[in-house]
Design a protein around this motif. Structure first.
Motif, short mmCIF file in Angstrom:
data_model
loop_
_atom_site.label_atom_id
_atom_site.label_comp_id
_atom_site.label_asym_id
_atom_site.label_seq_id
_atom_site.Cartn_x
_atom_site.Cartn_y
_atom_site.Cartn_z
N HIS A 92 0.82 -1.22 0.00
CA HIS A 92 0.00 0.00 0.00
C HIS A 92 0.85 1.26 0.00
CE1 HIS A 92 -2.67 -3.13 1.57
NE2 HIS A 92 -3.65 -2.42 1.06
N VAL A 93 2.14 1.08 -0.06
CA VAL A 93 3.05 2.22 -0.07
C VAL A 93 3.72 2.26 -1.43
CG1 VAL A 93 5.00 3.32 1.08
CG2 VAL A 93 3.47 1.84 2.39
N GLY A 94 3.49 3.35 -2.17
CA GLY A 94 4.08 3.46 -3.51
C GLY A 94 5.53 3.87 -3.44
N MET A 144 9.38 4.08 -2.67
CA MET A 144 10.11 3.87 -1.41
C MET A 144 10.79 2.52 -1.34
SD MET A 144 7.49 5.56 1.33
CE MET A 144 8.59 5.87 2.68
N PRO A 151 7.63 16.65 4.74
CA PRO A 151 6.33 16.14 5.17
C PRO A 151 5.54 15.54 4.01
CG PRO A 151 6.32 18.55 5.11
CD PRO A 151 7.74 18.11 4.88
N GLY A 152 4.67 14.62 4.34
CA GLY A 152 3.73 14.09 3.36
C GLY A 152 4.30 13.03 2.43
N CYS A 153 5.52 12.56 2.71
CA CYS A 153 6.14 11.61 1.79
C CYS A 153 6.08 10.18 2.31
CB CYS A 153 7.56 12.04 1.47
SG CYS A 153 7.59 13.54 0.50
N GLY A 154 5.28 9.92 3.29
CA GLY A 154 5.00 8.54 3.65
C GLY A 154 5.71 7.99 4.86
N LYS A 155 6.27 8.84 5.72
CA LYS A 155 6.97 8.32 6.90
C LYS A 155 6.00 7.61 7.84
CE LYS A 155 8.71 12.39 7.97
NZ LYS A 155 8.25 13.14 6.78
N THR A 156 4.88 8.26 8.11
CA THR A 156 3.90 7.66 9.00
C THR A 156 3.30 6.41 8.35
OG1 THR A 156 3.41 9.84 9.89
CG2 THR A 156 1.79 8.12 10.30
N LEU A 157 2.98 6.56 7.07
CA LEU A 157 2.36 5.44 6.36
C LEU A 157 3.25 4.20 6.38
CD1 LEU A 157 0.02 4.49 4.51
CD2 LEU A 157 1.35 5.33 2.57
N ILE A 166 2.07 5.53 -6.66
CA ILE A 166 1.26 6.16 -5.60
C ILE A 166 -0.11 6.55 -6.16
CG2 ILE A 166 1.05 8.19 -4.10
CD1 ILE A 166 4.09 8.12 -3.75
N LEU A 216 -3.61 5.36 -4.69
CA LEU A 216 -4.58 6.32 -4.16
C LEU A 216 -5.90 6.31 -4.92
CD1 LEU A 216 -2.21 9.38 -3.54
CD2 LEU A 216 -3.26 7.91 -1.80
N GLY A 259 3.56 12.49 -1.66
CA GLY A 259 2.42 11.58 -1.75
C GLY A 259 1.15 12.28 -1.30
N ALA A 260 1.26 13.08 -0.25
CA ALA A 260 0.09 13.80 0.25
C ALA A 260 -0.40 14.82 -0.78
CB ALA A 260 0.42 14.49 1.56
N GLU A 282 -2.31 13.00 -3.34
CA GLU A 282 -3.62 12.67 -2.79
C GLU A 282 -4.55 13.88 -2.93
OE1 GLU A 282 -3.53 11.65 1.39
OE2 GLU A 282 -5.16 10.20 1.12
#
Ligand SMILES: Nc1ncnc2c1ncn2[C@@H]1O[C@H](COP(=O)(O)OP(=O)(O)O)[C@@H](O)[C@H]1O
Ligand SMILES: [Mg+2]
Length: 463
Positions: free
Chosen positions: A185-187, A189, A227-233, A361, A365, A388-389, A392
């Protein structure tokens, strides 16, 4: 000694550091800052650890009007040599120039706590410093043999009257027993995925094998980047990848409500995750524990940071089966004590997605939407620097526009290339600003090569 004399002496022994320093002083007295700077840089190539020279260089940068570079350098100097009092005085002076009076006072106070001989009355007047007799603990982090058991830490004495009970506190931590995303689910990376596999997933699954090669388990991975590049994801997806539970702690938000009770709370979070092992324990915005956060400056803040380090070290309870991940957009604010072996000793840059990653991604999405995905190629070409964000957001805008059209025409129409490109114009690439400031740190505060990835990514040269 005048400049001529010094130059002729140096012609004989060009690498004589004291002579070079005298010459630099002479140039400075002559207001020739460029020459002085060049000499300090030369001395640093002869002896890169010459602390006085590093400070002199920073002073000259300031004199040349390069205040922001001076500030960046002094920050990292203080981080590396936290008990070098002169540096804190200089940092106070530079902060004052930078209109940061509050910080200036704090730094000056640290200097005074280190040595009262550093007293500078002129500066005290400028920053309005009053000499309160206040106890400050050693700014160095994570040293000394201390007992961090809950008993030794004891009950917090200054807990706020309405402090949160157990239930409230746990509700602030995101807990997912069965995570529904994995690496698919992570594009993009792919490097980050490999790093995580190699550094924490494989060791967890094959501890004996890793041990046979002398690789110790433990420690965590710190993800950093715009930010928004998928660290949390990807952190969450790591839990999905090994079918483990996932604990996510957003530090900025939680620190404030923890203040006063935080060591105890932090210990409980680790204990909870240990009980559920294997589990992924994720600390988002880990820079909230930064050494220069003013509310963590006092001894209470130090205790909290030390507690965190002790938990990472598994000082009192083993961290077996615990995968620890941290994320930050501002790794430079983090105390270097966090990065020592056994702690966040693996630091991974999460860059913005490249063209190919953007296509995947967009695919992820747009799943389940009526969309013309043959258009992703041209959209991906036109979205350099988009996170990525951001992608989105483009899909969201395009979806809304299409729904409007669908309502007018009364039938379901797919999200078209035309609309996607139109939506793209309404969304800004958000990673560029991050790189603007990251660049300074990568160039001037990159002692251990930690930010080489940024330098490579941006295609710039080291200074
Ligand atoms: N590589 C990616 N693949 C799929 N979606 C992504 C990716 N990167 C970002 N996103 C989307 O952007 C959102 C924000 O990403 P997030 O992981 O919170 O970024 P960060 O933690 O780096 O700030 C995610 O929830 C996801 O929808
Ligand atoms: Mg995040």
């Amino acid at each position: 000694m005048n400049i001529e004399t010094l130059l002729s002496a140096l012609a004989v022994s060009p690498e004589n550091i004291p002579l070079n320093l005298l010459l630099a002083e002479a140039y400075k007295a002559d207001l020739n800052f460029d020459q002085a700077k060049a000499i300090y840089l030369k001395v640093l190539t002869l002896d890169s650890n010459h602390k006085d020279t590093q400070l002199k260089l920073i002073e000259v940068l300031d004199l040349q009007g390069e205040l922001s570079e001076a500030v960046v350098r002094i920050e990292s100097f203080c981080q590396n040599f936290p008990d070098f009092g002169e540096a804190w005085v200089l940092r106070a002076r530079l902060s004052f120039k930078d209109d940061e009076i509050g910080k200036a006072r704090e730094y000056y106070q640290i200097a005074m706590a280190l040595s009262s001989k550093l007293k500078d009355e002129g500066l005290e007047k400028e920053i309005g410093y009053v000499d309160e007799i206040e106890e400050i603990t050693d700014p160095q982090v994570g040293v000394g043999a201390q007992d961090w058991s809950p008993e030794a830490i004891g009950s917090p004495t200054n807990a706020p009257p309405n402090s949160n009970n157990e239930f409230d506190f746990l509700s602030e931590i995101e807990y997912t027993k069965e995570v529904d995303v994995d690496f698919d689910h992570v594009g993009g990376m792919s490097e980050v995925k490999n790093d995580i596999r190699m550094k924490i997933i494989h060791p967890l699954n094959n501890p004996d094998l890793f041990e046979a090669y002398g690789k110790k388990p433990g420690g965590g991975v710190l993800l950093y980047g715009p930010p928004g590049c998928g660290k949390t994801l990807i952190s969450k997806a790591t839990a999905g990848e090994i079918h483990s539970s996932f604990y996510s702690v957003g530090l900025h938000q939680i620190l404030d409500m923890w203040l006063g009770k935080s060591e105890e709370k932090l210990h409980q979070v680790f204990e909870l995750a240990r009980k559920q092992a294997p589990s992924v324990l994720f600390f988002d915005e880990i820079d909230a524990l930064a050494a220069d956060r003013s509310d963590l400056k006092g001894s209470a803040g130090r205790t909290l940071i030390n507690q965190f380090l002790a938990e990472l070290d598994g000082a009192h309870s083993k961290n077996d089966g615990l995968l620890i991940l941290g994320a930050t957009n501002a790794p430079w604010h983090l105390d270097s004590a966090f990065l020592r072996p056994g702690r966040f000793d693996r630091v991974v840059f999460v860059p913005p997605p490249d063209q190919e990653a953007r296509i995947s991604i967009l695919d992820i999405l747009s799943q389940g939407k009526p969309i013309d995905n043959s258009s992703f190629k041209s959209l991906a070409k036109k979205t350099e620097g988009f996170s990525g964000a951001d992608l989105e957001a483009i899909i969201d805008v395009a979806t809304e526009k299409t729904i409007e059209e669908a309502m007018k025409s009364g039938k379901i129409i797919p999200i078209s290339e035309r609309i996607l490109l139109k939506a793209r114009k309404e969304v800004k690439a958000s990673t560029l600003r991050w790189f603007e400031s990251a660049k300074n740190y990568a160039m001037y505060a990159n002692q251990s090569g930690m930010y080489d990835d940024i330098i490579t990514y941006m295609g710039i040269k080291k200074p």
